[in-house]
Design a protein around this motif. Structure first.
Motif, PDB file in Angstrom:
ATOM      1  N   GLU A  52      30.703 105.511  -7.216  1.00 39.63           N
ATOM      2  CA  GLU A  52      30.838 105.653  -9.012  1.00 39.63           C
ATOM      3  C   GLU A  52      32.001 104.011  -8.512  1.00 39.63           C
ATOM      4  O   GLU A  52      31.672 103.115  -9.409  1.00 39.63           O
ATOM      5  CB  GLU A  52      31.699 106.354  -8.560  1.00 39.63           C
ATOM      6  N   ASP A  53      32.046 103.600  -7.171  1.00 37.28           N
ATOM      7  CA  ASP A  53      32.676 102.158  -6.582  1.00 37.28           C
ATOM      8  C   ASP A  53      31.840 101.282  -7.304  1.00 37.28           C
ATOM      9  O   ASP A  53      31.527  99.677  -7.535  1.00 37.28           O
ATOM     10  CB  ASP A  53      33.409 102.374  -6.000  1.00 37.28           C
ATOM     11  N   ALA A  54      29.965 101.478  -6.333  1.00 33.39           N
ATOM     12  CA  ALA A  54      29.575 100.696  -6.785  1.00 33.39           C
ATOM     13  C   ALA A  54      29.170 100.058  -7.962  1.00 33.39           C
ATOM     14  O   ALA A  54      28.787  99.117  -8.368  1.00 33.39           O
ATOM     15  CB  ALA A  54      28.303 100.929  -5.982  1.00 33.39           C
ATOM     16  N   LEU A  55      29.012 100.902  -9.008  1.00 38.79           N
ATOM     17  CA  LEU A  55      28.431 100.802 -10.554  1.00 38.79           C
ATOM     18  C   LEU A  55      29.427 100.142 -10.955  1.00 38.79           C
ATOM     19  O   LEU A  55      28.838  99.778 -11.776  1.00 38.79           O
ATOM     20  CB  LEU A  55      27.979 102.738 -10.783  1.00 38.79           C
ATOM     21  N   HIS A  59      28.936  96.751 -13.184  1.00 42.31           N
ATOM     22  CA  HIS A  59      28.824  96.161 -13.595  1.00 42.31           C
ATOM     23  C   HIS A  59      29.661  94.535 -14.138  1.00 42.31           C
ATOM     24  O   HIS A  59      30.022  94.173 -15.043  1.00 42.31           O
ATOM     25  CB  HIS A  59      30.198  96.939 -14.680  1.00 42.31           C
ATOM     26  N   ARG A  60      30.594  94.837 -13.183  1.00 41.27           N
ATOM     27  CA  ARG A  60      32.093  93.696 -13.196  1.00 41.27           C
ATOM     28  C   ARG A  60      31.175  93.105 -12.956  1.00 41.27           C
ATOM     29  O   ARG A  60      30.931  90.882 -12.756  1.00 41.27           O
ATOM     30  CB  ARG A  60      33.088  94.010 -12.293  1.00 41.27           C
ATOM     31  N   PRO A  67      35.069  97.998 -16.726  1.00 42.62           N
ATOM     32  CA  PRO A  67      34.621  99.268 -18.026  1.00 42.62           C
ATOM     33  C   PRO A  67      36.677  99.056 -18.897  1.00 42.62           C
ATOM     34  O   PRO A  67      37.487  99.713 -17.823  1.00 42.62           O
ATOM     35  CB  PRO A  67      34.675  99.908 -17.123  1.00 42.62           C
ATOM     36  N   VAL A  68      36.493  99.569 -20.067  1.00 40.98           N
ATOM     37  CA  VAL A  68      37.566  99.133 -20.369  1.00 40.98           C
ATOM     38  C   VAL A  68      38.435 100.630 -20.347  1.00 40.98           C
ATOM     39  O   VAL A  68      39.706 100.903 -20.520  1.00 40.98           O
ATOM     40  CB  VAL A  68      37.348  98.787 -22.227  1.00 40.98           C
ATOM     41  N   GLY A  69      38.532 101.617 -19.716  1.00 38.65           N
ATOM     42  CA  GLY A  69      38.678 103.063 -19.399  1.00 38.65           C
ATOM     43  C   GLY A  69      38.823 103.090 -17.879  1.00 38.65           C
ATOM     44  O   GLY A  69      39.818 104.298 -17.399  1.00 38.65           O
ATOM     45  N   ASN A  70      38.837 102.938 -17.439  1.00 38.39           N
ATOM     46  CA  ASN A  70      38.806 102.293 -15.798  1.00 38.39           C
ATOM     47  C   ASN A  70      40.623 101.583 -15.553  1.00 38.39           C
ATOM     48  O   ASN A  70      40.813 100.834 -15.961  1.00 38.39           O
ATOM     49  CB  ASN A  70      38.063 101.451 -14.895  1.00 38.39           C
TER      50      ASN A  70
END
Length: 220
Positions: A52-55, A59-60, A67-70
Motif C-alpha cells: 500500500e505504501d509503495a502504491l 502515485h506521489r 491521494p486526496v483521502g489519505n
C-alpha cells in the motif's frame, strides 16, 4: 466504506478515510469508480501495508500529488469527524486551511532510491551514521525523518520513521532497541504538521519496498 452516502459525515472510525470521501460526495456527487487487486503477498499484514505504501509513493512520484483521502486530509471547506467515542461529527466548515487538498508535502526527488543507507538516499541530506547508543543530548529537537539499520543484515533497514522531535524519538528507540544498531536522520524543520511528515515517510517506505520487495524488518 460505511456511511459515505449518508446524510451526516461518518466518524473517523472504523476507517479514517470515510469523512474525506463523504465530503467529496457532498461536494461533487457520488461518481466514484472502484477497482481492487488481491496479490498473494497481500495476505500477510506487513506485506499488505508495505505494498500500500509503495502504491501511494508511486502515485506521489508520478503525479506530484497526494491521494486526496489519505493522511487524514480533508477537502477545502470541510472539518473532519472525530472517532465515534467522542460523538463529534464533522461537516462543512469555513476553516479550510488545516487539512485541505493543497496542504501536502512535495514528493521526494527519488535520487539514489536503492542505496538505503547512503547519505543522499531519496535526495535527502542524511546525518552521518552513528550507533544507536549515541542517540542522546546532541541530537536536534526539530522535525525529521530517520532510519535504523543493522550493518550485518541484508537488506539492512529495520525501521523507517518520522517525528516532530528527533531527539526525543531516537532516544526512545535507544531505550527499546539494540544499541549497536546504526541510525541517521534527515531534518525537516520546515514541515510544521505530522501528516506532511507521514507523506515523506511513505515515500521512503515505498522506495524500500520497490528496492527490496520487503518492508523494513520491524515496520508496521
Amino acid at each position: 466504506m460505511r456511511g459515505i452516502f449518508e446524510g451526516e459525515m461518518p466518524y473517523s472510525d472504523p476507517h479514517t478515510g470515510s469523512p474525506s470521501l463523504w465530503a467529496i460526495v457532498d461536494c461533487h456527487g457520488p461518481g466514484f469508480e472502484v477497482s481492487v487487486a488481491s496479490p498473494r503477498r497481500a495476505a500477510d499484514k506487513q506485506e499488505r501495508n508495505a505494498i500500500e505504501d509503495a502504491l501511494i509513493a508511486l502515485h506521489r512520484r508520478e503525479t506530484g500529488e497526494t491521494p486526496v483521502g489519505n493522511f487524514g486530509r480533508m477537502p477545502p471547506g470541510y472539518e473532519k469527524s472525530r472517532q465515534r467515542s467522542s460523538g463529534e461529527r464533522g461537516g462543512r466548515s469555513d476553516d479550510d486551511t488545516r487539512r485541505s487538498f493543497r496542504n501536502c508535502a512535495e514528493p521526494l526527488s527519488w535520487d539514489n532510491p536503492e542505496e538505503l543507507t547512503e547519505p543522499d538516499w531519496m535526495g535527502l541530506s542524511w546525518s552521518s551514521p552513528a550507533p544507536l547508543s549515541e542517540a542522546q543530548s546532541h541530537l536536534p529537537e526539530h522535525a525529521g525523518l530517520y532510519r535504523i539499520w543493522d550493518p550485518a543484515e541484508s537488506p539492512p533497514l529495520t525501521y523507517i520513521g518520522e517525528t516532530t522531535n528527533l531527539k526525543s524519538r531516537l532516544y526512545r528507540h535507544r531505550r527499546n532497541r539494540d544499541e549497536s544498531l546504526r541510525f541517521s536522520y534527515a531534518e525537516q524543520s520546515d514541515l510544521e504538521t505530522k501528516h506532511k511528515l507521514s507523506q515523506l515517510e511513505t515515500d521512503l517506505l515505498g522506495a524500500h519496498w520497490l528496492a527490496c520487495r520487503s518492508a523494513p524488518r520491524d515496520q508496521y
